[in-house]
Design a protein around this motif. Structure first.
Motif, mmCIF file in Angstrom:
data_model
loop_
_atom_site.group_PDB
_atom_site.id
_atom_site.type_symbol
_atom_site.label_atom_id
_atom_site.label_comp_id
_atom_site.label_asym_id
_atom_site.label_seq_id
_atom_site.Cartn_x
_atom_site.Cartn_y
_atom_site.Cartn_z
ATOM 1 N N SER A 291 25.308 146.911 -1.182
ATOM 2 C CA SER A 291 24.773 146.314 0.210
ATOM 3 C C SER A 291 23.379 146.390 0.422
ATOM 4 N N ASP A 292 22.741 147.641 0.292
ATOM 5 C CA ASP A 292 21.377 147.778 0.591
ATOM 6 C C ASP A 292 20.455 146.847 -0.238
ATOM 7 N N PHE A 293 20.877 146.699 -1.411
ATOM 8 C CA PHE A 293 20.075 146.109 -2.337
ATOM 9 C C PHE A 293 20.093 144.652 -2.287
ATOM 10 N N THR A 294 21.446 143.995 -1.963
ATOM 11 C CA THR A 294 21.661 142.511 -1.522
ATOM 12 C C THR A 294 20.842 142.119 -0.291
ATOM 13 N N LEU A 295 21.150 143.019 0.721
ATOM 14 C CA LEU A 295 20.361 142.879 2.026
ATOM 15 C C LEU A 295 18.916 142.889 1.876
ATOM 16 N N GLU A 296 18.181 143.755 1.205
ATOM 17 C CA GLU A 296 16.887 143.853 0.937
ATOM 18 C C GLU A 296 16.216 142.509 0.281
ATOM 19 N N VAL A 297 16.958 142.351 -1.012
ATOM 20 C CA VAL A 297 16.534 141.001 -1.558
ATOM 21 C C VAL A 297 16.839 139.847 -1.031
ATOM 22 N N SER A 298 17.997 139.634 -0.234
ATOM 23 C CA SER A 298 18.157 138.477 0.802
ATOM 24 C C SER A 298 17.046 138.277 1.803
ATOM 25 N N CYS A 299 16.722 139.337 2.426
ATOM 26 C CA CYS A 299 15.687 139.395 3.500
ATOM 27 C C CYS A 299 14.412 139.000 2.889
ATOM 28 N N ARG A 300 14.234 139.522 1.749
ATOM 29 C CA ARG A 300 12.959 139.204 1.190
ATOM 30 C C ARG A 300 12.723 137.687 0.901
ATOM 31 N N GLU A 301 13.724 137.338 0.200
ATOM 32 C CA GLU A 301 13.784 135.792 -0.157
ATOM 33 C C GLU A 301 13.404 134.897 1.227
ATOM 34 N N ALA A 302 14.352 135.085 2.126
ATOM 35 C CA ALA A 302 14.399 134.630 3.320
ATOM 36 C C ALA A 302 12.911 134.493 3.895
ATOM 37 N N GLN A 303 12.432 135.604 3.861
ATOM 38 C CA GLN A 303 11.060 135.491 4.451
ATOM 39 C C GLN A 303 9.958 134.823 3.541
ATOM 40 N N ASP A 304 10.183 134.925 2.345
ATOM 41 C CA ASP A 304 9.257 134.087 1.396
ATOM 42 C C ASP A 304 9.532 132.387 1.826
ATOM 43 N N VAL A 305 10.898 131.813 1.785
ATOM 44 C CA VAL A 305 11.220 130.818 2.207
ATOM 45 C C VAL A 305 10.637 130.130 3.601
ATOM 46 N N LEU A 306 10.719 130.992 4.440
ATOM 47 C CA LEU A 306 10.106 130.680 5.822
ATOM 48 C C LEU A 306 8.630 130.532 5.757
ATOM 49 N N LEU A 307 8.017 131.685 4.981
ATOM 50 C CA LEU A 307 6.688 131.651 4.891
ATOM 51 C C LEU A 307 5.957 130.285 4.400
ATOM 52 N N ASP A 308 6.844 129.939 3.228
ATOM 53 C CA ASP A 308 6.319 128.899 2.525
ATOM 54 C C ASP A 308 6.501 127.627 3.507
ATOM 55 N N GLN A 309 7.333 127.615 4.704
ATOM 56 C CA GLN A 309 7.398 126.505 5.418
ATOM 57 C C GLN A 309 6.254 126.505 6.369
ATOM 58 N N ALA A 310 5.389 127.593 6.463
ATOM 59 C CA ALA A 310 4.504 127.886 7.711
ATOM 60 C C ALA A 310 3.372 126.909 7.406
ATOM 61 N N PHE A 311 3.029 126.331 8.453
ATOM 62 C CA PHE A 311 1.971 125.336 8.378
ATOM 63 C C PHE A 311 0.614 125.882 9.175
ATOM 64 N N PHE A 312 -0.483 126.066 8.675
ATOM 65 C CA PHE A 312 -1.647 126.696 9.231
ATOM 66 C C PHE A 312 -2.750 125.545 9.362
ATOM 67 N N THR A 313 -3.303 125.643 10.383
ATOM 68 C CA THR A 313 -4.500 124.679 10.775
ATOM 69 C C THR A 313 -5.803 125.489 10.926
ATOM 70 N N VAL A 314 -6.923 124.864 10.542
ATOM 71 C CA VAL A 314 -8.093 125.618 10.638
ATOM 72 C C VAL A 314 -9.093 124.669 10.796
ATOM 73 N N ASP A 315 -10.173 124.807 11.306
ATOM 74 C CA ASP A 315 -11.263 123.918 11.550
ATOM 75 C C ASP A 315 -11.982 123.519 10.496
ATOM 76 N N SER A 316 -12.848 122.497 10.508
ATOM 77 C CA SER A 316 -13.241 121.816 9.124
ATOM 78 C C SER A 316 -14.227 123.007 8.426
ATOM 79 N N GLY A 317 -14.981 123.781 9.190
ATOM 80 C CA GLY A 317 -15.750 124.818 8.640
ATOM 81 C C GLY A 317 -15.262 125.908 7.859
ATOM 82 N N THR A 318 -14.081 126.496 8.575
ATOM 83 C CA THR A 318 -13.293 127.386 7.978
ATOM 84 C C THR A 318 -12.652 126.696 6.676
ATOM 85 N N PHE A 319 -12.212 125.450 6.586
ATOM 86 C CA PHE A 319 -11.484 125.094 5.560
ATOM 87 C C PHE A 319 -12.385 124.791 4.457
ATOM 88 N N ALA A 320 -13.802 124.285 4.574
ATOM 89 C CA ALA A 320 -14.836 124.149 3.550
ATOM 90 C C ALA A 320 -14.975 125.580 3.130
#
Length: 93
Positions: free
Chosen positions: A36-65
């Motif tokens: 249970s501990d292993f499955t929950l830890e791995v599932s949560c880590r994967e869920a976080q990765d999926v959600l972070l991969d969906q995150a959209f970040f915006t920066v100004d043109s200077g920061t992007f350069a």
């Protein structure tokens, strides 16, 4: 905070094939964890990765350069980098 988080632990039930269960048990055992501990830890880590991969970040043109410039610059050739690049991947050993 959702109601599920506020009310404490909840049950999550999943069906698995015997081979999948055995694989999970083997990995959990190697880490000294319960299934249970292993499955929950791995599932949560994967869920976080999926959600972070969906995150959209915006920066100004200077920061992007600045960011692009950093990506375009090669890393300095350090001993640590040489060692990393010369190390075989686990599946190549």
């Amino acid at each position: 905070m959702s109601n599920a988080q506020a009310s404490g632990p909840v049950s999550i039930n999943i069906r698995a094939r015997a081979k999948q269960r055995d694989l999970i048990d083997q990995a959990a055992g190697r880490l000294g964890r319960s299934r249970s501990d292993f499955t929950l830890e791995v599932s949560c880590r994967e869920a976080q990765d999926v959600l972070l991969d969906q995150a959209f970040f915006t920066v100004d043109s200077g920061t992007f350069a600045k960011f692009q410039k950093l990506l375009d610059q090669p890393l300095p050739p350090t001993d640590q980098l040489r060692r990393l690049l010369s190390t075989k991947a686990p599946w190549e050993k």
